[in-house]
Design a protein around this motif. Sequence first.
Motif, PDB file in Angstrom:
ATOM      1  N   HIS A 197       9.559 -32.169 -28.480  1.00  0.00           N
ATOM      2  CA  HIS A 197       8.484 -31.959 -29.464  1.00  0.00           C
ATOM      3  C   HIS A 197       9.033 -31.688 -30.869  1.00  0.00           C
ATOM      4  O   HIS A 197       8.536 -32.239 -31.859  1.00  0.00           O
ATOM      5  N   TRP A 198      10.055 -30.820 -30.938  1.00  0.00           N
ATOM      6  CA  TRP A 198      10.682 -30.487 -32.225  1.00  0.00           C
ATOM      7  C   TRP A 198      12.182 -30.393 -32.016  1.00  0.00           C
ATOM      8  O   TRP A 198      12.631 -29.911 -30.967  1.00  0.00           O
TER       9      TRP A 198
ATOM     10  N   TYR B 290      11.584 -25.429 -38.962  1.00  0.00           N
ATOM     11  CA  TYR B 290      10.579 -24.935 -38.005  1.00  0.00           C
ATOM     12  C   TYR B 290      11.283 -24.296 -36.801  1.00  0.00           C
ATOM     13  O   TYR B 290      12.080 -24.952 -36.124  1.00  0.00           O
TER      14      TYR B 290
ATOM     15  N   LEU C   6      -4.501 -32.341 -29.789  1.00  0.00           N
ATOM     16  CA  LEU C   6      -4.208 -31.034 -30.387  1.00  0.00           C
ATOM     17  C   LEU C   6      -5.510 -30.305 -30.715  1.00  0.00           C
ATOM     18  O   LEU C   6      -6.372 -30.855 -31.397  1.00  0.00           O
ATOM     19  N   ARG C   7      -5.636 -29.089 -30.218  1.00  0.00           N
ATOM     20  CA  ARG C   7      -6.792 -28.216 -30.520  1.00  0.00           C
ATOM     21  C   ARG C   7      -8.144 -28.827 -30.143  1.00  0.00           C
ATOM     22  O   ARG C   7      -9.129 -28.641 -30.860  1.00  0.00           O
TER      23      ARG C   7
ATOM     24  N   TYR D 215       0.541 -27.446 -26.200  1.00  0.00           N
ATOM     25  CA  TYR D 215      -0.900 -27.417 -26.478  1.00  0.00           C
ATOM     26  C   TYR D 215      -1.684 -26.587 -25.460  1.00  0.00           C
ATOM     27  O   TYR D 215      -2.838 -26.239 -25.712  1.00  0.00           O
TER      28      TYR D 215
ATOM     29  N   ARG E 206      -4.372 -22.081 -27.144  1.00  0.00           N
ATOM     30  CA  ARG E 206      -3.340 -22.773 -26.369  1.00  0.00           C
ATOM     31  C   ARG E 206      -3.114 -22.165 -24.983  1.00  0.00           C
ATOM     32  O   ARG E 206      -2.105 -22.435 -24.349  1.00  0.00           O
TER      33      ARG E 206
ATOM     34  N   PRO F  94       4.717 -28.317 -40.209  1.00  0.00           N
ATOM     35  CA  PRO F  94       5.997 -27.675 -40.498  1.00  0.00           C
ATOM     36  C   PRO F  94       7.101 -28.671 -40.841  1.00  0.00           C
ATOM     37  O   PRO F  94       7.039 -29.845 -40.461  1.00  0.00           O
TER      38      PRO F  94
HETATM   39  O1  LIG Z   1       0.441 -30.191 -33.063  1.00  0.00           O
HETATM   40  C1  LIG Z   1       1.621 -30.174 -32.747  1.00  0.00           C
HETATM   41  O2  LIG Z   1       2.098 -31.012 -31.977  1.00  0.00           O
HETATM   42  C2  LIG Z   1       2.443 -29.137 -33.316  1.00  0.00           C
HETATM   43  O3  LIG Z   1       3.610 -29.073 -33.049  1.00  0.00           O
HETATM   44  C3  LIG Z   1       1.797 -28.198 -34.262  1.00  0.00           C
HETATM   45  O4  LIG Z   1       0.640 -27.678 -33.742  1.00  0.00           O
HETATM   46  C4  LIG Z   1       2.705 -27.066 -34.587  1.00  0.00           C
HETATM   47  O5  LIG Z   1       2.955 -26.358 -33.406  1.00  0.00           O
HETATM   48  C5  LIG Z   1       2.073 -26.214 -35.594  1.00  0.00           C
HETATM   49  O6  LIG Z   1       0.976 -26.453 -36.018  1.00  0.00           O
HETATM   50  C6  LIG Z   1       2.830 -25.086 -36.084  1.00  0.00           C
HETATM   51  O7  LIG Z   1       2.171 -24.492 -37.141  1.00  0.00           O
END
Ligand SMILES: O=C(O)C(=O)[C@@H](O)[C@H](O)C(=O)CO
Length: 296
Positions: free
Chosen positions: A122-123, A291, A27-28, A64, A33, A286
Amino acid sequence: MSTTRPHIPRITLSDGTTIPQLGFGTLRVQPDREQSATNAEITAQVVGLALEAGYRHIDTAQNYGNEQGVGQAIAASGIPRDELYITSKLGDHNHRPDDVLRSFEQTLERLGLDYLDLFLIHWPLPTQYDGDYASTWKAMTELVAQGRLRSAGVSNFQPAHLERIVAATGVAPTVNQFELHPYFTNEAARAASARLGIAIEAHSPLGHDGKPLEDATITRIASAHGKTTAQIILRWHLQRGHVVIPKSARPARMAENLAVFDFELTAEEIASIDALDRAASGRVGPDPDTYPGQPD
Ligand SMILES: O=C(O)C(=O)[C@@H](O)[C@H](O)C(=O)CO
Ligand SMILES: NC(=O)C1=CN([C@@H]2O[C@H](COP(=O)(O)OP(=O)(O)OC[C@H]3O[C@@H](n4cnc5c(N)ncnc54)[C@H](OP(=O)(O)O)[C@@H]3O)[C@@H](O)[C@H]2O)C=CC1
């Protein structure tokens, strides 16, 4: 490639496959993204360093925007495919069953792979898509039947979400990846996952924002072992049976986070870290019940 790679234990999943208990989060690792050439290059560089440090399990996601860079690092590494464990996650805009199947193919293409080890919803997004994440889950299980996905799982699923998809399909996920660290131990998700035979994978294992890394109790335990606070937190996860995927863009920390297999915490030390839980106020990401997913 490093020849002093630590031996990373594997956990057996309910479908009989195994997952390395420690992996690398992405992530990041790049500035934003966007699936741009510059982002791919930066991601490829960071993931390449992680592979060089000894990581063989990489966690990415459609959300991502960095699957292409992860794929470039894999290709450049020359590491045999069967020595790698690659996870991606279904994007928030791809929950409809047709989109699950279509976007999975795009993920494989971006990664340059002909199969994926683990793919997660993912969610749950209970407030989107008419709350029909059970149909999304059914499509995920079809990917396994088609032979291009080894294991299907979920992420950020709370007990009610897990119970609902199991009741609807009769198939439990192999893995549930959710926020889990000393300030947010999420006992409800842990207990429900364990009861259903689902392996627990901790995202944001170091707390994401670094706060648990400065905790006084963890600092005291770190001094007693001659280890860093990051190593103590990762060891706590491993001894509790969690899969962990710490992220660092810095080679020295990548190596530090891998050096967690030469010491043990006592039961008292584990209990004192368990006691740091701050319940809902310790959550940094979240809340899965509300979310809505990434904006368009
Ligand atoms: O990192 C993740 O896998 C996420 O789902 C998060 O980045 C999420 O999207 C988020 O940070 C929302 O504020
Ligand atoms: N399924 C989901 O919804 C989510 C999944 N994830 C996954 O989990 C992975 C890990 O979680 P993430 O949120 O990135 O956070 P982590 O808990 O892994 O913490 C990462 C932060 O800690 C720093 N850090 C890493 N190692 C050390 C160390 N040894 N000492 C001091 N600081 C350190 C990093 O900085 P630096 O890079 O500068 O070293 C970064 O700021 C993600 O990368 C992603 O793959 C994360 C969030 C949500």
